[in-house]
Design a protein around this motif. Structure first.
Motif, PDB file in Angstrom:
ATOM      1  N   THR A  92      -1.294   1.893  -3.172  1.00 57.22           N
ATOM      2  CA  THR A  92       0.003   2.422  -3.575  1.00 57.22           C
ATOM      3  C   THR A  92       0.945   2.435  -2.370  1.00 57.22           C
ATOM      4  OG1 THR A  92      -0.761   4.675  -3.123  1.00 57.22           O
ATOM      5  CG2 THR A  92      -1.010   3.869  -5.378  1.00 57.22           C
ATOM      6  N   VAL A  95       6.682   6.521  -0.689  1.00 55.09           N
ATOM      7  CA  VAL A  95       8.149   6.478  -0.742  1.00 55.09           C
ATOM      8  C   VAL A  95       8.745   7.544   0.166  1.00 55.09           C
ATOM      9  CG1 VAL A  95      10.195   6.640  -2.225  1.00 55.09           C
ATOM     10  CG2 VAL A  95       8.082   5.610  -3.119  1.00 55.09           C
ATOM     11  N   LEU A 117      14.764   3.962  -2.379  1.00 54.58           N
ATOM     12  CA  LEU A 117      14.436   2.748  -3.126  1.00 54.58           C
ATOM     13  C   LEU A 117      15.663   1.963  -3.576  1.00 54.58           C
ATOM     14  CD1 LEU A 117      11.480   4.029  -5.352  1.00 54.58           C
ATOM     15  CD2 LEU A 117      11.366   2.751  -3.198  1.00 54.58           C
ATOM     16  N   GLU A 150      13.649  -1.138 -14.135  1.00 59.29           N
ATOM     17  CA  GLU A 150      12.886  -0.488 -13.067  1.00 59.29           C
ATOM     18  C   GLU A 150      13.470   0.882 -12.737  1.00 59.29           C
ATOM     19  OE1 GLU A 150      11.359  -4.468 -10.640  1.00 59.29           O
ATOM     20  OE2 GLU A 150      13.389  -3.691 -10.323  1.00 59.29           O
ATOM     21  N   LEU A 154      11.540   4.517 -13.019  1.00 59.62           N
ATOM     22  CA  LEU A 154      11.456   5.414 -11.869  1.00 59.62           C
ATOM     23  C   LEU A 154      12.087   6.765 -12.178  1.00 59.62           C
ATOM     24  CD1 LEU A 154      12.394   2.799  -9.127  1.00 59.62           C
ATOM     25  CD2 LEU A 154      10.187   3.971  -9.305  1.00 59.62           C
ATOM     26  N   VAL A 180       4.904   4.683 -13.262  1.00 56.79           N
ATOM     27  CA  VAL A 180       5.079   3.823 -12.085  1.00 56.79           C
ATOM     28  C   VAL A 180       5.210   4.614 -10.782  1.00 56.79           C
ATOM     29  CG1 VAL A 180       6.160   2.001 -13.461  1.00 56.79           C
ATOM     30  CG2 VAL A 180       7.612   3.703 -12.359  1.00 56.79           C
ATOM     31  N   LEU A 181       5.478   5.914 -10.903  1.00 54.86           N
ATOM     32  CA  LEU A 181       5.651   6.781  -9.737  1.00 54.86           C
ATOM     33  C   LEU A 181       4.654   7.918  -9.853  1.00 54.86           C
ATOM     34  CD1 LEU A 181       7.719   7.121  -7.274  1.00 54.86           C
ATOM     35  CD2 LEU A 181       8.894   8.770  -8.748  1.00 54.86           C
ATOM     36  N   LEU A 213       4.706   4.780  -5.122  1.00 54.31           N
ATOM     37  CA  LEU A 213       4.811   3.776  -6.169  1.00 54.31           C
ATOM     38  C   LEU A 213       3.413   3.310  -6.544  1.00 54.31           C
ATOM     39  CD1 LEU A 213       7.737   1.535  -4.846  1.00 54.31           C
ATOM     40  CD2 LEU A 213       7.848   3.238  -6.680  1.00 54.31           C
ATOM     41  N   PHE A 217       3.463  -1.153 -10.574  1.00 62.98           N
ATOM     42  CA  PHE A 217       4.897  -1.364 -10.376  1.00 62.98           C
ATOM     43  C   PHE A 217       5.141  -2.425  -9.306  1.00 62.98           C
ATOM     44  CE2 PHE A 217       9.001  -0.383  -8.389  1.00 62.98           C
ATOM     45  CZ  PHE A 217       9.828  -0.320  -9.501  1.00 62.98           C
ATOM     46  N   THR A 218       4.499  -2.276  -8.152  1.00 65.32           N
ATOM     47  CA  THR A 218       4.726  -3.237  -7.069  1.00 65.32           C
ATOM     48  C   THR A 218       4.101  -4.592  -7.387  1.00 65.32           C
ATOM     49  OG1 THR A 218       2.839  -2.238  -5.901  1.00 65.32           O
ATOM     50  CG2 THR A 218       5.046  -1.547  -5.218  1.00 65.32           C
TER      51      THR A 218
END
Length: 231
Positions: A92, A95, A117, A150, A154, A180-181, A213, A217-218
């Protein structure tokens, strides 16, 4: 290529930043460390942030540990991302630290997560443990901003997680919360406690938390921009 040198000052434009990052692509961490005069640790167990520091040196990042983007004048954050042989993230991505108190009236638009982000320079780096650190290659950079979908993902996760924090449920949050977070403990040891709000509004002590993240997602982000297969 032999005249490559780290940027002595922060880049004056996104174009300069991206051009410098593109020069690093295909180089090994050992080559870049030698050219920058930085010692190479044996592994990352005690030097987890070393790759990020090395790339910050090469790219002229200015923020250090300050709570602003790495390239504050450009509004760009630098994120290195370890990948496997198929280009998929191995972990992960941190952030920022999550605020556990003083969140009255906080909104997504003014949140630290959104600020961090808004514009990101992603630099993939080979991360498989069977590759010695010095022999790992740096990948092609990606300058990214969240698209509408996206940002919606988020925002929804951030709002859900912040609601739980504000309602005193921080200790019930697990890494499974959020699409996703995610919110996870972030502390050097279990004694590094910070203030938070308890279930009845009372002050409590708990481990600091960070926003991360998730790999899905990434992975989707990298796959879309680098035309990789998704699994």
């Amino acid at each position: 290529m032999s005249s490559m040198t780290p940027l002595a000052h922060p880049p004056h434009s996104e174009a300069q930043l991206l051009a410098q990052a593109q020069q690093l692509a295909g180089r090994t961490l050992g080559e870049l460390a030698a050219m920058a005069g930085l010692p190479i640790p044996r592994d990352l167990k005690r030097d987890k942030g070393w790759i990020g520091v090395l790339l910050e040196v090469w790219l002229g990042a200015s923020a250090g540990s300050k709570p602003e983007q790495d390239f504050a004048a450009l509004g760009v954050e630098l994120k290195t991302i370890p990948i496997d042989g198929a280009g998929r993230p191995l972990e992960t991505t941190f952030v920022c630290v999550a605020p556990l108190t003083g969140n009255t009236g906080v909104s997504w638009e003014t949140s630290h997560v959104r600020h961090k982000l808004r514009r990101v320079l992603w630099i993939p780096v080979e991360g498989s443990r069977d590759i010695p650190l010095a022999q790992r290659h740096v990948g092609a950079p990606l300058l990214w901003s969240p698209n509408e979908d996206e940002e919606r993902q988020l925002r929804m996760d951030w709002e859900e997680l912040m609601d739980l924090i504000v309602l005193g449920q921080v200790e019930r949050v697990t890494a499974r919360h959020g699409e996703v977070l995610q919110l996870r403990p972030k502390a050097a040891n279990s004694k590094a406690l910070t203030e938070a709000v308890g279930a009845h509004g009372e002050p409590i002590l708990t481990l600091p938390r960070g926003f991360y993240l998730k790999k899905n997602f990434t992975a989707a982000l990298l796959a879309r921009h680098f035309f990789l297969k998704t699994y």
